[in-house]
Each structure stands twice: as C-alpha cells, then as structure tokens.
Design an enzyme around this catalytic site. Structure first.
Site, mmCIF file in Angstrom:
data_model
loop_
_atom_site.group_PDB
_atom_site.id
_atom_site.type_symbol
_atom_site.label_atom_id
_atom_site.label_comp_id
_atom_site.label_asym_id
_atom_site.label_seq_id
_atom_site.Cartn_x
_atom_site.Cartn_y
_atom_site.Cartn_z
ATOM 1 C CB CYS A 112 -1.002 -0.034 1.166
ATOM 2 S SG CYS A 112 -2.354 1.144 0.935
ATOM 3 C CG HIS A 217 -3.740 -3.428 3.185
ATOM 4 N ND1 HIS A 217 -2.731 -2.933 3.995
ATOM 5 C CD2 HIS A 217 -4.310 -2.362 2.603
ATOM 6 C CE1 HIS A 217 -2.709 -1.615 3.916
ATOM 7 N NE2 HIS A 217 -3.661 -1.237 3.072
ATOM 8 C CD GLU A 219 -1.427 -5.659 5.691
ATOM 9 O OE1 GLU A 219 -1.097 -5.964 4.529
ATOM 10 O OE2 GLU A 219 -1.985 -4.574 5.990
#
Ligand code: MN
Length: 244
Positions: A112, A217, A219
């Site tokens: 990001c 994202h 994660e």
C-alpha cells in the site's frame, strides 16, 4: 537463525495525546512469522548518526508498511487539497531507508503506502487522490469494516515475478488507498492492475534480487488466502538466499 525481516513502524498518539507510540499492526508481524521470518520492528529515526545503515545491516529483508500519504514534494508536486497531511518524520525516514535498500539490493516487499514510497523514492510519481483521474473506482478507498472485505479484483500480469509468486491470474483483494501510481519509477514495471479501472496495483524491479510491491493488503488476507501468504514467503526466501 530465521531471516530477519525489518518492518517499518509509524507514530501514533494516545487517545489523550500524552504519549506517542511506535506502532505496527500485528497482522504484519503475524504474516512474517507465519512465513518463517523473524519480525524486527524498525522505529522511525533520522539519519544523523548512520541509523539507516545500521538498520539495513541488522536485517535480511524489509517490509514497507501501509499508512498515510507521502508528501507530494518528494515527487515534485505541491499538495492538492485532497492530499492528507503528511507525516514528515516517517516520510523522511522511509524515503532514505528505501533508497539505501535499493542501493544495497536488500530484498523488499512494499504494501500500500509501501508501494508508493518505493515508487517515489526511485523517481516515480503518484496521483494524489482517486478524483485526480476520471473513471477511477471509488472502491479503492474503503474505510472501517470495509477494509476487511475483498472489495475489488486485480489482474496479475503474466511473465512477472508477482505472477510466479502468487500463481494466479486474478485475485479479489482488500483496498484502503485513495492515492495510486501515476508514473512508474525508471526500471520498475507494473505487475498487477485493477480490473475495474486499470490502475497500477502491483510493481516490481525486474533486474533486482527482490523488489515486489502491491497496492492491496496481503497482511489482512494471508490466513485465508495462500496466494497472499506467498508474498511474505517469497520475501523470506529471498532474504534467506541473499544473506551473507
Ligand atoms: Mn485498490
């Protein structure tokens, strides 16, 4: 010893603003740990005493994390009214860290804002807001609970390292960004694009050991989606391979 993966942190005020925290969302830590790396949280520092050189010496790879807007001055523009107030300390540290990592060929994963920092540090530019390019989907800029949703789709371009890592041609992804790549930095190439509007959703530097970045994202997705865990595993593998 597991490969040591530095994770960039940010500064956060307490609700009463009496104390500041050096913060990292635990999802980044969990993703690196699950991928077999040792997460090392890197505090923001200025480089008066060679801290950035020491940071790079202490790690085998880096994750540039998500966050706020990069100051447009770093890519030669004045701030649009839609650009959020930058965090000057964080910008300065991360731009210097990114340039040093590029020079040193440290394996790097950008996420990001991390993608945007890498692009800007290497000479690229950004659109300061979705509204700056007509036809750009509002779905990129989710807030609140929507940040967890697989909100839009990306096409992973064949022949790229990203495609080799993820092993899929398309993926639905999370998205929490209102800025995006305008001009790619010299030597970078796009590796993924939004199906909705074609904006750059991934980039890499093909002639480097490992510089991979995504606008979404992973994660927030790695626990349920192995193709997104694969990004962290590829970083850890590159860090393992390249350490001295
Ligand atoms: Mn997006």
């Amino acid at each position: 010893m597991r490969p040591r993966i530095g994770i960039t942190s940010w500064l956060r005020d307490d609700s009463d603003r009496l104390e500041r925290w050096a913060a990292v969302r635990d999802t980044y830590v969990g993703a690196i740990r699950t991928a077999g790396g040792l997460p090392i949280i890197l505090p923001i520092a200025d480089d008066d005493s060679g801290v950035i050189t020491d940071c790079l010496a202490a790690v085998n790879g880096l994750v540039f994390t998500g966050g706020g807007d990069v100051a447009p001055a770093y890519y030669g523009e004045s701030a649009d009214v839609r650009c959020h107030e930058p965090d000057r300390e964080r910008d300065l540290f991360e731009i210097h860290l990114a340039r040093a990592a590029l020079a040193r060929r440290t394996p790097v994963l950008g996420i990001c804002r991390g993608l945007q920092i890498l692009n800007v540090a290497a000479g690229g530019t950004l659109y300061q807001d979705i509204g700056c390019r007509p036809g750009t989907s509002p779905l990129h800029a989710t807030r609140g609970e929507e940040r967890r949703k697989l909100i839009h789709a990306v096409r992973v371009l064949p022949g790229t390292r990203l495609h080799a890592i993820m092993g899929v041609a398309e993926s639905r992804v999370t998205s929490t960004h209102h800025q995006f790549v305008k001009d790619l930095a010299p030597g970078f190439r796009a590796t993924a694009e939004s199906l909705e509007d074609g904006i750059v959703e991934g980039l890499e530097q093909p002639d480097r050991p490992f510089l991979v970045a995504v606008q979404w994202h992973p994660e927030r997705m790695y626990q349920d989606h192995p193709e997104h865990l694969a990004l962290f595993q590829a970083l850890v593998a590159a860090a393992e391979q390249l350490r001295g």
